[in-house]
Every structure is written in C-alpha cells, then in structure tokens.
Write an enzyme that holds these catalytic residues in place. Sequence first.
Site: not given
Length: 308
Positions: A36, A41, A70, A103
């Site tokens: 994931d 990130y 996402k 997201h």
Amino acid sequence: MPPYRTYRKACTLQSPPGKVTEAVKAAISAGYRLIDGAHVYENEAEVGEGVRAMIKDGVVKREDLFIVSKLWCTFHEKSMVRQGCEKTLSDLKLDCLDLFLVHWPMGLKAGSELIPLNSAGETINDDTYFLETWEGMEELVDAGLVKAIGVSNFNKDQIEAILNKPGLKYKPAVNQVECHPYLTQEKLIHYCHSQGIAVTAYSPLGSPDRPWAKPEDASLLEDPNIKAIAEKHKKTPAQVLIRFHIQRKVIVIPKSITPHRIQENFQVFDFELTEEEIKTIVGFNRNWRACPMQWSLKHKDYPFNAEF
C-alpha cells in the site's frame, strides 16, 4: 478483486532514504503480497525499487503482488486525475495498479505543494466535488491503468453519494479508513460491508510514530488491557491489534520499516481471539483519531463531522 488477508504498508513519511526499499523487500520476503502506497508519502520510487528487485531475484512475479496507491487531493480536477495516476505509475515503474483510491474526499489547490496552506494554517481548497473526481477514476479503469478503484477517509454519506450517482460505472471496491480499538468504526464497517465494499484499516497500531503526536495522547501498544490479552496468547500487542481486524473481516495494513517487526506482524494466523476478547477490545472505543487532518476542518467535504 482478489481476497485480502493481511496488508503490508511498506512506506512511511518519516523513513530516511533507502529504508523504504529495504522494508518492501523484507515484507515480500516475509510473505506479504499486498503493498500500500500513495503519492503523498513521497517515496513511491523507492517502493518500486523494492518491488522490482524482488521480481528480478525471482522471489515473486508481478502477478503475485497486489499494489495499491492513492490519488492525492491536489489532483481532484477530473482532467487531472489521469496525471496523478500516471505520476504514481511512473514513480513505481509499473504499467498498471491493482487498486487506486481517492485518498481524501477533499480537493486542494493544484500545484507543487502537497498541502497548500494559507496564513491561518488552513488548507487552500479548490472548488472540485468528489463525484467529478470519481468520473476521472472510472476513466482510469477503462484506460487499463488500474484494475479497481476505491476511496479512503470517506464517510457513509459520501459513499452513498457515489453509489447513487447517475451514470455510475464502477462502485468503490474499498474504503480505507483509520481503524483501531480507540476508533472501532463499527457502524461504518457494517455499512460498507452491507454495500459489498471492503474496508481497510490504516493506523491499526495507532500510528505511534506520527510527527504530530502529543505527550498526552493515548498509546495503543502500551494499553495494559491490550498487553494482558497479548500475554495470554503469548503474542505482542501489535499482533493482537492486527488479529482483531482480521477476525472482523477488515483488511489491515500495519506499517513498519524494521525487518523483525515486519516478520512479527505477519505471524498472526496461528492464534485466534475469543468472542469475549473481541467484545472487550471493541469496548475500548473512544472515537479518538490519530489522523484527523485538522488542517481541513473547514473544507466543505471534510469527512469527520458526520457520525460515521
């Protein structure tokens, strides 16, 4: 979509360079097959490196892995959704994602800043609506860039808005939400499952390494009640927290970059919590969020003002 069991989240905002690639490799070596990630990130290139290394070494084939990412909030314009997805695919060096999630339901001002803020420290929002974003997501499926689409951090009313959308082509496969014994999400899980939508629990350990944590915040891993159950089963508190979700038919994505913890977090299929223990853990709920996205409290689509 293939069935889920446990979910390895091999990326973290706080990881120094090089750590994420090694974490992904350690996770795949330990038996994890679901990775994931997310654009926000800022480490999808490292995730891709880890995946490619394990494929090159013959440990897995691409079709053995289920890779999730996402769409970030600054790509919510329908015309920008594909750009957001292609950025992720480019970083991962993949042709297709197994699952792509919106997201958050909130659109933010497009641009290079991931979380654009005004002078008051509040997000600078755009005028998009997530139903238009969803149309862009559906186009990704038709283009063969993603196999399935879903949402993250959406409440019941927001999911219903998608399900009731005129001309809907693909309903969300998954809703990924914060979930742990202090935020059990009982009503939202029941609703999603009743609609055939799988639920993924992020921050199942309470995100103890989150940079915005306060000294007075509760710690799931140090909770004496969780520790007592763990000792009874000769397991760690983290293993009990992960097992709790599995027995509720919730996908769980524990986050770690430490090899021995990555392996530990996978050793959750050799014991079972009793029905009474599950009830006890559910009773710990206090509707506490580790990730409240407090910068967007005034956004028209902020999801956490609803009951669930």
